[in-house]
Design an enzyme around this catalytic site. Structure first.
Site, short mmCIF file in Angstrom:
data_model
loop_
_atom_site.label_atom_id
_atom_site.label_comp_id
_atom_site.label_asym_id
_atom_site.label_seq_id
_atom_site.Cartn_x
_atom_site.Cartn_y
_atom_site.Cartn_z
N CYS A 174 46.64 -0.31 2.39
CA CYS A 174 47.82 -0.54 1.57
C CYS A 174 47.73 -1.95 1.00
O CYS A 174 46.72 -2.62 1.16
CB CYS A 174 49.08 -0.40 2.41
SG CYS A 174 49.17 -1.61 3.73
N CYS A 233 46.34 -4.89 3.13
CA CYS A 233 44.89 -5.09 3.28
C CYS A 233 44.36 -5.96 2.14
O CYS A 233 43.51 -6.82 2.35
CB CYS A 233 44.16 -3.76 3.26
SG CYS A 233 44.48 -2.77 4.71
N ASP A 292 28.08 28.00 -2.58
CA ASP A 292 26.92 27.71 -1.74
C ASP A 292 27.45 27.83 -0.31
O ASP A 292 28.64 27.74 -0.07
CB ASP A 292 26.44 26.29 -2.05
CG ASP A 292 25.43 25.82 -1.04
OD1 ASP A 292 24.48 26.56 -0.78
OD2 ASP A 292 25.62 24.71 -0.51
N ASP A 318 26.97 21.83 -2.94
CA ASP A 318 26.84 20.43 -2.55
C ASP A 318 25.39 19.96 -2.48
O ASP A 318 25.12 18.79 -2.56
CB ASP A 318 27.50 20.19 -1.19
CG ASP A 318 26.69 20.76 -0.06
OD1 ASP A 318 26.16 21.87 -0.23
OD2 ASP A 318 26.57 20.10 0.98
N ASP A 351 21.48 22.87 -5.25
CA ASP A 351 22.56 23.47 -6.03
C ASP A 351 22.72 22.79 -7.39
O ASP A 351 23.39 23.33 -8.26
CB ASP A 351 23.90 23.36 -5.29
CG ASP A 351 23.90 24.14 -4.00
OD1 ASP A 351 23.36 25.25 -4.00
OD2 ASP A 351 24.42 23.63 -3.00
#
Lengths: 789, 63
Positions: free
Chosen positions: A92, A95, A501, A680, A684
């Protein structure tokens, strides 16, 4: 949310918020050190002000030292070095504040500023270049991961385009506002008896403001229209450009002749309204692309190279040269393509070939970047990318597929192609009627024709599509779905076939503990405590199964074998079968880990692949949407059959090479199907490019993520469903918007042709229809994305 | 009539000033991080350390 600093009953680490040992304030020494540093700097209000987001990586320091940063830094004329880094684990605003305050108190730093929108840190410092490692270490010690960007590749023309559009918008807004102000004076003057001299003066001032502004701010449309015309095509920008230019020219002629009506206000506001759509469309997509770049950057890690003297050092994978030797430890991902020089091991190539079961490999075996080494440490000799046949094949196939894909004509352009000729014909006929039949003067006839053009100028039409797209793109982005392609939503709306896949797409990208129910909870907790200090893939899988566990003290890693620690009764080991296992136990088919301790039988943990938790319901929901689902996998047919049965998918094929997969997709497209490919793996990549539209998870191989139109984050498959649903909703809204603006035209055009439209009526009608279309677009926000029904 | 000319000029000058300011803000990067700007306002700036943009040597020399 304030967090208690005292140890609570559940024992949560005071720094990172993960589980901690019952009597401890911190889960590990790293967190304790981070906490102390923050206290010592007087920045502990951070803990009171932060809000930990469970979806973001917790700020637990991993003690990794990043090397090779200096190479990516740029040095300015005044000797200041600058580095651009991706920040992982931004929870947030607190940080951001902590990082910036920390850097401002670090000697040598001239600038440390975090961009929260793009989650990037720009770090500038004076002094030696090598300070990069130390400065980045300051922030990494707090638990944020920083990954450097190659600035040469990153700062592309994208931001330039965005700024150019913004500047054009500002100029158009200025002109539209001022000309409208003057126009209101003119309109009021009609009723209050303004003299013709004053009116002409005001017309001239309008012209002086509007014409340069339109020439500058209208360029995005003119350039795009000209490019389309030169290629013999037409797009939405052609009627816009013709309309704006003709109306401005007519108004100028009218002003010079001291006429009554000019339309500078309409022309300027038209450009202004349309630019709003362009700017929003551009920024939504730029943000999605930046997030996708961020995800990719966080994935790439360093590799350990062995120099000729036999010493090891780490460097970024991108700077490895062919012939270098690379050490790949147990559980590490191989960062480069190459061949094994020494060592026998088990390799998990699921991200590359789609095979779910790890395979044995020894010297001479060819390995690809993305493969994970599950067994002992190996040494790999890097080869050039071109030599690695699989990757080179994939790149070639992708290029071929992208060429075949052809250009997708977006809805707005399809409408424009039919709409523009009708409008221009209408205007021409209006002119001919007034000039030849009704006997009006040339100027008067031209002016009436110009009014037709103004009324029909597709303002609402050109806003209709981008407005809906911007809202949908933003809505999906908040759900972790990044739309990279401008036309993705429209292509997705047409999808009637989804090809999945298997490995890493239908199943979780990481390995999963399979025999968790056979293992005593106390054993699992003990093993997880050991595993918490290791980055090995199996350790991570074990931790995922046990939930966050406190780090056991005094754990030592035995490279290539496992972990060990001295417990109260003797040595506790977690690792491979020869290291910690029962040698006589039946051999497992998949990867395994063993836990041994004095006086107890060794416990075996077996790992394997598991479908994503919501894969089944997503398949059913897709079928309810009348979408045909099938699996195309490079894995063994038996494994694919098992998964297909589990998810009740009747169409499946296993053992496919990348070429096979592309052939299947092309066949489906030949049969008239609109195919969405979800995949992925590196294998592919080509069929992601060949399909009508493609989606990949953020855990996908670099190449696949780059090719895919959409990237989604998270462990669930629901985003695929959500994006399809949103696409259909978007298409409906776009059609409604186009319908609305056509209805408006049908109502207003007769008025324009009959010469009853005055400039103020044109301006009012144009704004009214634009607002109506915008209001309708906001209905896209209400869509429920992740619901099943 | 003179009044109107004056008002016209005034509106143009004010509008042009706004435009110039916007272009300046755009160029100096104030539109680059809208999310960050929204949350930055919530945090105090602790009193500035002895000019953080100098190197330790420069600071010593100054002191």
């Amino acid at each position: 949310m304030s967090e208690s600093l005292a140890p609570s009953a559940e024992a949560v680490c005071a720094h990172c918020g993960l589980a901690a040992p019952a009597d401890q304030r911190f889960c590990c020494p790293g967190c304790a050190a981070a906490f102390d540093t923050i206290r010592a700097m007087g920045l502990d209000s951070y803990y009171a002000q932060r809000l930990l987001d469970p979806a973001v990586r917790p700020p637990r320091p991993d003690g990794e030292v990043r090397q090779g940063l200096a190479r990516l830094a740029t040095t300015g004329a005044d000797g200041t070095h600058t580095l651009l880094l991706a920040v992982d684990g931004l929870q947030c605003g607190a940080c951001v504040w902590l990082i910036e305050q920390m850097l401002s108190r670090t000697p040598g730093v001239t600038q440390g500023r975090v961009n929260m929108t793009t989650r990037r840190l720009r770090l500038s410092w004076r002094g030696p270049l090598e300070d990069a490692t130390r400065l980045v270490g300051v922030i990494e010690a707090l638990g944020h991961r920083l990954v450097p960007f190659d600035q040469a590749q990153l700062e592309t023309a994208r931001d330039q385009t965005g700024r150019r559009l913004m500047r054009a918008l500002a100029v158009a807004g200025f002109a539209a506002g001022n000309v409208m102000l003057i126009s209101i004076a003119i309109w009021a003057g009609v009723f209050q008896g303004m003299g013709p001299a004053t009116r002409d003066l005001l017309h001239w001032i309008s012209a002086l403001i509007a014409m340069p502004a339109i020439a500058y701010a209208g360029r995005p449309f003119f350039v795009s229209a000209w490019a389309a015309l030169r290629q013999g095509r037409s797009n939405m920008d052609v009627p816009i450009s013709i309309g704006v230019i003709l109306v401005t020219a007519m108004s100028l002629v009218e002003t010079m002749q001291g006429g009554e009506h000019t339309y500078f206000d309409s022309a300027a506001s038209l450009v202004f309204f349309l630019l709003i759509g362009r700017v929003m469309d551009h920024s939504a997509r730029a943000q999605a692309r930046a997030s996708a770049e961020q995800l990719l950057a966080l994935q790439t890690g360093d590799v350990t190279i062995i120099d000729p003297a036999g010493l090891t050092r780490s460097c970024p994978a991108s700077s490895v040269e062919p012939g270098w030797q690379i050490l790949v430890g147990m559980g590490e991902r191989i960062g480069v393509d190459g061949e094994i020089v020494c060592g026998h091991t088990t390799l998990d190539a699921s991200l590359v070939t789609g095979e779910s079961l790890p395979a044995a490999a020894g010297p001479g075996a060819v390995v690809y970047a993305g493969t994970v080494n599950l067994g002992l440490a190996i040494t790999v000799r890097a080869t050039r990318t071109g030599e690695a046949t699989l990757l080179a094949d994939c790149v070639r196939l992708i290029e071929a597929a992208e060429q075949r894909r052809g250009r997708f004509v977006v809805l707005a352009d399809r409408v424009a192609r039919r709409y523009a000729p009708v409008v221009h014909l209408c205007a021409a006929l209006t002119f001919l009627y007034w000039w030849a039949i009704a006997g009006a003067s040339v100027g008067q006839s031209l002016l009436t024709a110009a009014a037709v053009l103004i009324i029909t100028c597709p303002c609402a039409l050109a806003l209709a599509v981008p407005a809906v797209q911007v809202i949908s793109t933003g809505r999906l982005m908040r759900a972790g779905i990044l739309l990279k392609s401008a036309t993705a939503l429209e292509r997705l709306a047409e999808v009637d076939t989804v090809v999945f896949d298997k490995t890493g797409t239908l199943t979780l990208p990481s390995l999963v503990l399979l025999n968790g129910h056979e293992i005593e909870p106390s054993d699992l907790r003990l093993a997880a405590g050991l595993a918490a200090s290791s980055r090995h893939r199996l350790s991570q899988a074990l931790l995922a199964a046990s939930g966050p566990a406190p780090v056991a003290p005094g754990v030592v890693e035995v490279p290539g074998f496992g972990l060990r620690m001295v417990g109260p009764t003797g040595e506790i080991r977690l690792g491979s079968r020869p290291f910690a296992g029962n040698r006589s136990a039946p051999l497992a088919t998949g990867p395994e880990l063993w836990l041994s301790r004095p006086g107890r039988a060794a416990v075996g943990f077996r790992f394997g692949e598991q479908p994503r938790a919501d894969a089944g319901p997503v398949m059913r929901a897709l079928e309810r949407m009348r979408i045909q689902v099938s699996i195309l996998s490079g894995d063994q047919p038996e494994a694919v059959a098992e998964m297909a049965e589990l998810l009740s998918i009747s169409r499946w094929e296993g053992g496919c090479s990348p070429v096979d997969k592309v052939a299947r997709i092309e066949a489906l497209k030949q049969a008239g199907r609109r195919v969405l490919m979800v995949g992925d793996g590196l294998n592919d990549g080509p069929c992601l490019a060949a399909a009508s539209v493609s989606i990949s998870p953020s855990s996908a191989a670099d190449l696949s993520q780059t090719v895919a139109d959409v990237v989604f984050q998270g462990e669930r498959l629901a985003p695929v469903l959500a994006v399809l649903r949103m696409a259909r909703r978007t298409r409906t809204l776009m059609r409604e918007n186009i319908g609305l603006s056509l209805v408006y035209n049908v109502l207003m055009v007769p008025l324009a042709i009959s010469g009853h439209v005055t400039p103020w009526l044109a301006a009012a009608a144009m704004s009214g229809s634009s607002l109506l279309v915008l209001a309708n677009s906001f209905r896209a926000r209400g869509e429920r994305l992740m619901a099943w029904k | 009539m003179e009044m109107m000319l004056f008002l016209l000029l005034l509106s143009l000058v004010l509008g042009g000033g706004g435009l110039a300011l916007f272009l300046w803000a755009l160029r100096s990067g104030q539109y680059d991080d809208l999310d960050g700007a929204a949350s930055r306002i919530l945090f105090d700036d602790p009193p500035r350390q002895p000019a953080a943009d100098t190197t330790p040597e420069e600071r010593r020399r100054r002191a």
